[in-house]
Design a protein around this motif. Structure first.
Motif, short mmCIF file in Angstrom:
data_model
loop_
_atom_site.label_atom_id
_atom_site.label_comp_id
_atom_site.label_asym_id
_atom_site.label_seq_id
_atom_site.Cartn_x
_atom_site.Cartn_y
_atom_site.Cartn_z
N GLY A 11 0.79 -1.23 0.00
CA GLY A 11 0.00 0.00 0.00
C GLY A 11 0.82 1.28 0.00
N ASN A 12 0.40 2.23 0.84
CA ASN A 12 1.03 3.55 0.86
C ASN A 12 2.23 3.64 1.80
OD1 ASN A 12 -0.80 4.94 -0.95
ND2 ASN A 12 -2.34 4.78 0.65
N ASP A 13 2.61 2.52 2.41
CA ASP A 13 3.75 2.56 3.32
C ASP A 13 5.03 2.95 2.60
OD1 ASP A 13 2.11 1.87 5.37
OD2 ASP A 13 2.98 -0.10 5.74
N TYR A 14 5.10 2.72 1.28
CA TYR A 14 6.32 3.08 0.57
C TYR A 14 6.57 4.59 0.63
CZ TYR A 14 4.24 5.19 -3.62
OH TYR A 14 3.58 6.02 -4.49
N LEU A 15 5.50 5.37 0.73
CA LEU A 15 5.67 6.83 0.83
C LEU A 15 6.41 7.20 2.11
CD1 LEU A 15 2.06 7.84 -0.27
CD2 LEU A 15 4.14 8.15 -1.63
N ILE A 16 6.00 6.56 3.21
CA ILE A 16 6.64 6.82 4.50
C ILE A 16 8.07 6.30 4.49
CG2 ILE A 16 6.54 6.42 6.99
CD1 ILE A 16 3.51 6.03 6.70
N LEU A 17 8.28 5.10 3.97
CA LEU A 17 9.61 4.51 3.95
C LEU A 17 10.55 5.28 3.04
CD1 LEU A 17 8.64 0.74 4.04
CD2 LEU A 17 10.06 1.94 5.73
N HIS A 18 10.03 5.78 1.94
CA HIS A 18 10.86 6.61 1.05
C HIS A 18 11.40 7.81 1.80
CE1 HIS A 18 10.93 9.50 -2.65
NE2 HIS A 18 12.14 9.09 -2.34
N ALA A 19 10.53 8.52 2.49
CA ALA A 19 10.95 9.70 3.24
C ALA A 19 11.88 9.33 4.39
CB ALA A 19 9.73 10.44 3.78
N LEU A 20 11.60 8.21 5.03
CA LEU A 20 12.41 7.78 6.16
C LEU A 20 13.80 7.35 5.71
CD1 LEU A 20 12.55 7.25 9.17
CD2 LEU A 20 11.56 4.99 8.77
N THR A 173 -6.01 6.89 4.66
CA THR A 173 -6.00 7.03 3.21
C THR A 173 -4.65 7.57 2.76
OG1 THR A 173 -6.77 9.33 3.27
CG2 THR A 173 -8.46 7.58 3.27
N ARG A 174 -4.44 7.61 1.46
CA ARG A 174 -3.21 8.19 0.92
C ARG A 174 -3.09 9.65 1.34
NH1 ARG A 174 0.27 7.15 -3.49
NH2 ARG A 174 1.21 9.04 -4.38
N THR A 175 -4.19 10.35 1.35
CA THR A 175 -4.19 11.76 1.76
C THR A 175 -3.73 11.89 3.22
OG1 THR A 175 -5.95 12.32 0.22
CG2 THR A 175 -5.59 13.82 2.06
N ASP A 176 -4.18 10.97 4.07
CA ASP A 176 -3.75 10.99 5.47
C ASP A 176 -2.24 10.78 5.59
OD1 ASP A 176 -6.38 11.30 6.48
OD2 ASP A 176 -6.72 9.14 6.32
N VAL A 177 -1.73 9.86 4.81
CA VAL A 177 -0.29 9.60 4.83
C VAL A 177 0.48 10.83 4.39
CG1 VAL A 177 1.57 8.25 3.76
CG2 VAL A 177 -0.52 7.10 4.53
N LEU A 178 0.00 11.47 3.33
CA LEU A 178 0.70 12.64 2.80
C LEU A 178 0.61 13.84 3.74
CD1 LEU A 178 -0.47 12.46 -0.94
CD2 LEU A 178 1.83 11.96 -0.07
N SER A 179 -0.52 14.01 4.39
CA SER A 179 -0.72 15.21 5.20
C SER A 179 -0.33 15.05 6.67
CB SER A 179 -2.18 15.65 5.12
OG SER A 179 -3.04 14.65 5.66
N ILE A 180 -0.30 13.81 7.16
CA ILE A 180 -0.01 13.59 8.57
C ILE A 180 1.31 12.85 8.79
CG2 ILE A 180 -0.81 12.46 10.70
CD1 ILE A 180 -3.68 12.89 9.67
#
Length: 224
Positions: A11-20, A173-180
């Motif tokens: 899912g959207n965890d790659y967004l968090i891991l990319h930044a991390l 949601t993806r929006t939550d991941v991006l904004s929070i």
């Protein structure tokens, strides 16, 4: 030259891991170009079963490193039950040096070991030494973010409570991941990293993996 990375994550965890990962490598997120197999929400079996395909794809494209990630997904309130872990979702740090049934980290590591010998067709980039990172946050990647907010005991609580604490809802949601989630990662300091390694064994393992291969990842690419 940008770093090419292969992310095989749910899912959207790659967004968090990319930044991390960018934070831990001390590079900007823009310096890491991510390739991934896009199948959000397909879960643990998707991640496990597609490891060979994902690693061969990333290796063939000469990614500087690959990352296989999945939440541990235990969902028992350890405070109420008094147990050390959800028995259906063993915590890797609870059995150091021993591979056990049901441990997601162990299963990913075993799958990676089976594929490595097959990664041998790119000159000067042997599968033996190619960095492949394993991220299995306990119980989920949001746990790391909550600990960063000072909730050091939160890793003993059920997933629903943790999601509610971070996002204000049980499902993000993806929006939550991006904004929070992403602003939290981007605000991490060196002191935060030290504190998180002290509290979370799963993050400490991930941090140590990155530190061990940082020089390889950040070196000049040899085949792309």
């Amino acid at each position: 030259m940008p770093i090419l990375a292969g992310f095989h994550v749910e899912g959207n965890d790659y967004l968090i891991l990319h930044a991390l990962v960018a934070k831990l490598l001390s590079v900007s997120e823009e310096e890491i170009n991510v390739d991934f197999i896009d199948a959000p929400g397909r879960g643990w079996q998707f991640v496990l079963e597609l490891i060979p395909k994902a690693l061969k794809r990333f290796y063939g494209r000469c990614a500087q490193f690959a990352l296989i990630g999945i939440d541990n997904d235990g969902n028992i309130d350890l405070d109420e039950t008094g147990v050390a872990e959800d028995p259906k979702h063993p915590r890797h740090e609870n059995h150091p040096g021993t591979a056990i049934m049901g441990c997601r980290y162990c299963m990913i590591a075993q799958a990676v070991s089976k594929v490595r010998p097959q990664l041998n067709w790119v000159a000067k980039k042997t599968g033996t030494h190619w960095p492949i990172l394993i991220a299995v946050p306990v119980e989920m990647i949001e746990t790391w973010l909550l600990i960063l907010q000072g909730m050091t005991h939160i890793q003993r609580r059920p997933r629903g409570i943790q999601k509610q604490r971070l996002y204000g809802k049980p499902i993000a949601t993806r929006t939550d991941v991006l904004s929070i989630a992403l602003p939290l990662v981007r605000s991490i300091t060196e002191q935060d990293i030290v504190g998180l390694t002290e509290v979370s064994a799963s993050f400490r393992d991930f941090h140590q993996q990155i530190a061990g291969v940082q020089a390889i990842i950040c070196a000049n690419a040899d085949c792309w």
